[in-house]
Design an enzyme around this catalytic site. Sequence first.
Site, PDB file in Angstrom:
ATOM      1  NE  ARG A   1      -3.247   0.406   2.735  1.00 44.03           N
ATOM      2  CZ  ARG A   1      -3.632   0.538   4.276  1.00 44.03           C
ATOM      3  NH1 ARG A   1      -3.745  -0.208   4.986  1.00 44.03           N
ATOM      4  NH2 ARG A   1      -3.953   1.780   4.370  1.00 44.03           N
TER       5      ARG A   1
ATOM      6  CG  ASP B   1      -9.721  -0.835   3.803  1.00 43.61           C
ATOM      7  OD1 ASP B   1      -8.554  -1.677   3.771  1.00 43.61           O
ATOM      8  OD2 ASP B   1     -10.781  -1.371   3.530  1.00 43.61           O
TER       9      ASP B   1
ATOM     10  CG  ASP C   1      -3.375   1.860   9.911  1.00 43.19           C
ATOM     11  OD1 ASP C   1      -3.365   2.643   9.417  1.00 43.19           O
ATOM     12  OD2 ASP C   1      -3.945   0.821   9.924  1.00 43.19           O
TER      13      ASP C   1
END
Lengths: 640, 741
Positions: free
Chosen positions: A445, A461, A550
Amino acid sequence: MQSWRRKSLWLALSASWLLLVLLGGFPLFRPAVSPRPRPGAPQRWPCWLDTELLQSFSQPGELPEDAPRPPQASHGSSCNWGTCFDTSKCRGDGLKVFVHPVAARPISETHRKILASVEGSRYHTFSPAEACLLLFLSLDSPAGECSPAPTPWNRGRNHLVLSLHPAPCPRTFQLGQAMVAEASPTVDSFRPGFDVALPLLPEAHPLRGGAPGQLWQHSPQPGVALLALEEERGGWRTAGANSSACPWDGHCEQDPGPEQTHPRETLPNATFCLISGQRADASPRFLQALQVLAALQEMPPARVLALRQQTQFLWDAYFSSVEKVIHTTLEIIQDRIFGTSAHPSLLWNSPPGALLALPTFSTIPRDFPFYHLQQGSRPEGRFSALIWVGAPGQPPLKLIQAVAGSQHCAQILVLWSSEQPLPSRWPETAVPLTVMDGHRKVSDRFFPYSAISTDAILSLDARSSLSTSEVDFAFVVWQSFPERMVGFLTWSHFWNEALGGWGYTAERANEFSMVLTTAAFYHRYYHTLFTHFLPKALRTLADEAPTCVDVLMNFLVAAVTKLPPIKVPYGKRQQEAAPLASGGPGSGPKHQPPAPDCINRMAAAFGHMPLVSSRLRLDPVLFKDPVSVQRKKYRSLEKP
Amino acid sequence: MSGASGLRSGLWHECEEEAVCVIMCASVKYNIRGPALIPRMKTKHRIYYITLFSIVLLGLIATGVFQFWPHSIESSSDWNAEKRSVRDVPVVRLPADSPIPERGDLSCRMHTCFDVYRCGFNPKNKIKVYIYSLKKYVDDFGVPVSNTISREYNELLTAISDSDYYTDDINRACLFVPSIDVLNQNTLRIKETAQALAQLSRWDRGTNHLLFNMLPGGPPDYNTALDVPRDRALLAGGGFSTWTYRQGYDVSIPVYSPLSAEVDLPEKGPGPRRHFLLSSQMGLHPEYREDLEALQAKHGESVLVLDKCTNLSEGVLSVRKRCCKHQVFDYPQVLQEATFCVVLRGARLGQVVLSDVLQAGCVPVVIADSYVLPFSEVLDWKRASVVVPEEKMSDVYSILQSIPQRQIEEMQRQARWFWEAYFQSIKAIALATLQIINDRIYPYAAISYEEWNDPPAVKWSSVSNPLFLPLIPPQSQGFTAIVLTYDRVESLFRVITEVSKVPSLSKLLVVWNNQNKNPPEDSLWPKIRVPLKVVRTAENKLSNRFFPYDEIETEAVLAIDDDIIMLTSDELQFGYEVWREFPDRLVGYPGRLHLWDHEMSKWKYESEWTNEVSMVLTGAAFYHKYFNYLYTYKMPGDIKNWVDAHMNCEDIAMNFLVANVTGKAVIKVTPRKKFKCPECTAIDGLSLDQTHMVERSECINKFASVFGTMPLKVVEHRADPVLYKDDFPEKLKSFPNIGSL
């Protein structure tokens, strides 16, 4: 009547005379008084009558060309970068560093730290054949002998002899063409542009992280001593602004006497510290100090302020750990190899520093999120939405429509990382939509895809849900803070006394330190940093425990900016419905925070806890104010 | 600024002239009417009066003419510049056995060979430079030692003499410049020149002496530094190599190109040009020329290698032409056709072509191992040039091709800017050299990297935030509240009581702005938990609120009006927390906006419910105390006096100042409330309100013109507590009491 007239005439006359005297008198007499030349005026360089006849310093035959000269052989004994370093070996992958193993065992603590630092560097290689720089750690063995030259030495070509502490023993081999990186080199032996000067570090200097600078405020505290002087016996003596300063001619009339002395352990509480290179006799140094004091008193506050902050920045960017010192050394050599594509000076000298601003991303400061002010530029007015489709499910059509509806959206990129086959039909959107096939890895990502054409990325997302208003407002906020992450949902970290480690939670709280990357704006430079700067081990960790990604991204941005992320309002409806984060540590049983190990392993790898907490949220100016909704630009943000 | 004051003095002159004219005209009229007005006067008297008048009139006219004539009489001729011929300068005979200085000392550094104490500490932080008077030196046989002085060296000394550095007092000087011209070593007799130097009155082994040399060395081995023995003298040399350059002591300077003055090459915008790489030097060594021609053969049109023209007709200046095969090109104009231009080492390292190349905005590709580029101590040559080792000459094309186009454009701009600033005239070269030496002697007043290297366009638009370090100050420090008051004691006491409830308050400062009335007795003041200090001012000025009082010990300052009683303790504490996250900004409560009024073509002040803010009122705002210093001592133009005279807009001025110096927007905190503010409490409603708005708009226009730009930044956000208006138990919120009216 006549007398009246006469009187008035006389009056007019005398008035005219008075005026004449006042107006004309002074200038009339001025030239007559002015001598030639005036006594006060300086005697200037004469203006020659025959200036026009003077010949040029170079004869036409001689300039612009002079006699041709054959290529020169290298200058024998002394080395410089051009003559003694062979950059052709670094052509392929840039700098690759191999460390010569040292025979002496056991290795010292410093040695271990240097080794760990080099091995943690992205330049490290285990193969001497692949390397273009061979590092030789010049360390004293316990027996007190210096290690002999490693083999193959090859006359020191492309070698770097590194010693963090001055060697207690003489070098037993010929340096040849090797570079030297050592602490406090002498002017006579140091070769500028070839050798590297290192700071003299204490033995106990930490490997990673290191203590942050001790400056807690930008400006000096009132009443703090202006200058502290390093004492002979290892203490500090301070002199305040009221101390008598000496004139520059070196004649101090009065002995200022001892003001205040501090033991060596406590750092002096002073604005400036005078550090003398040589351990000379104390008295002339004190004299020197007073002369310095005179100069410092003249220094404008703006400059004092700038210098204070710069010390902190430099300490934190390049000095605070062994790892930073070693990585800085390698970066300096990498810059020499790069030549024109090296770090511009600004990247070295302003936050976040050259180790965190990679020239492989760009050599133009405007391209980074950090230098807009210095460059007088502003971030671009458009963003790219990057939607990650990881879990099986429907294509995020609604999300695509909401994002494409934003006036700032330049393109939508869908990163298809799902096991499902790619759907053949995608919705019609006003902006170009590109579908890319991912590698089923979470760290994908944050890969710096060349398809990303804007500075700003809206990371999403597939299961996120946002409205166009939310996107618009968040982007406008990001433009004010291009170096930070601007997100909707937040987590916060805390110190868990019971477990003796860090923890984090998704529970709503009065403060936060992370924003979820499943819906956040940030600069595309962070993709480059994530992929090329972070140690591979950390990215692997993120791939194994996807929620860690994250945390990792937030760690990275916080370590760079030293600031918290920014939270913007997020509609109530989604908060009550399914949590925005996929697999984030939400309230449901499915979204339990992953093992706290994630955050602790990262804190260990970074050497400190970079996360910073914030207590505020940025709302639209009229957010929920008692005024007609018609006046509000982001009115849909307030819908219940 | 100078423009403005110039204009003002111009106007002033206009007035004076007019005044005189009126008087003269009046007198003339009077004169004409004279006989009619005094008809019965005796003729004798009349003549007497008329004569008298004429004298007065003549005197007035003469005065007028003298005063307002262009002041040529006084200023055009320089009293001091003696008009003499170079041929008439005194002759000095040097005996054959007069002393010769030691050779240059390679180990010299500023702290070993330079006597800084001679420069003294002076408030201007400028060194004083003395120039020895011009002499003609001859040997025992009367043969001159050198040409007396070259055109360029005369220019150089004139430039120094006209600069702020110059002094004619040898006893006050800290740097001495001999008038002996050593720019070109070829025109010198080395030993005799050295003897001439040694007999200078303050030579003292060359300490604090500066020599300028552009063409060092001579055949056959061309040393890279001047061969004249010069002991400790500093050398400003063109063509140093790293072996001869004494880092931090010598100054590397350019070789001046006469074409700089002769040819006017207008700046050509950056971007791709016809040729990618060009070589224009004539006397290249065959080996280099072969390498370059090989590149030309390989890459065709994009590489152009020029040489001397062999078939030029008589009278054509060969220096100004270059040829490739049979094609003839104008030099230096052809340089503007190329993106990169080769600057190759000749016999000397310093090549005059470097200056021409920079002038043309062509990026120099310097191929001269160990060459110390001009002014490399301060100039960042990476931004304007590519340095390629001689060994890599054959790879030069691929090295250049790896540079991204945008970076090339930056380099082109930078190259041209370096020429404009530091190469284009002898004066520029001389002053840059002196500035470098000056910076070493007064390092704390030295010119910054940005000032040396940033082109004017960047300098104008860039901002260097004085609080650039990302730092969140510790909460424990707290803030100092400063209340400006005149005589509203009751309201003041309420404000004090309210503010004292804020947990992070560490001190309260009352600025008593009323000179006619004493502040209330100590016993009458509210008892609060933090120190309370009253400062009495000498004059009732609004600026007093922003004075950097010694009593302010915290970095955070809360400016608050004596009638702001509606802010809750939660709101104030939250404001402080927000300031901690944005310590370089104004963090305030009521927000305001500036708008461009298209109809009137000027700025307008807006206090309505808008979606944007660009200012916060300082009737209640947190900011860094450094801005108090800036407001008091560094406010541009006459803004500070203007504010004090108008008793208004000090807050707008503060907003301008902070936005201008930081380049950042304000942060408005918490929702809109009903504030007691001039706009809201206008006694008779609309009219006063409107006057106020007009005044405020005028302030914005006035300040924008003084700043020369509109520094205010417009944003669409404000700061609220994380959980503000969220569906969350109020008692668990840190700042529950926010936004209540």
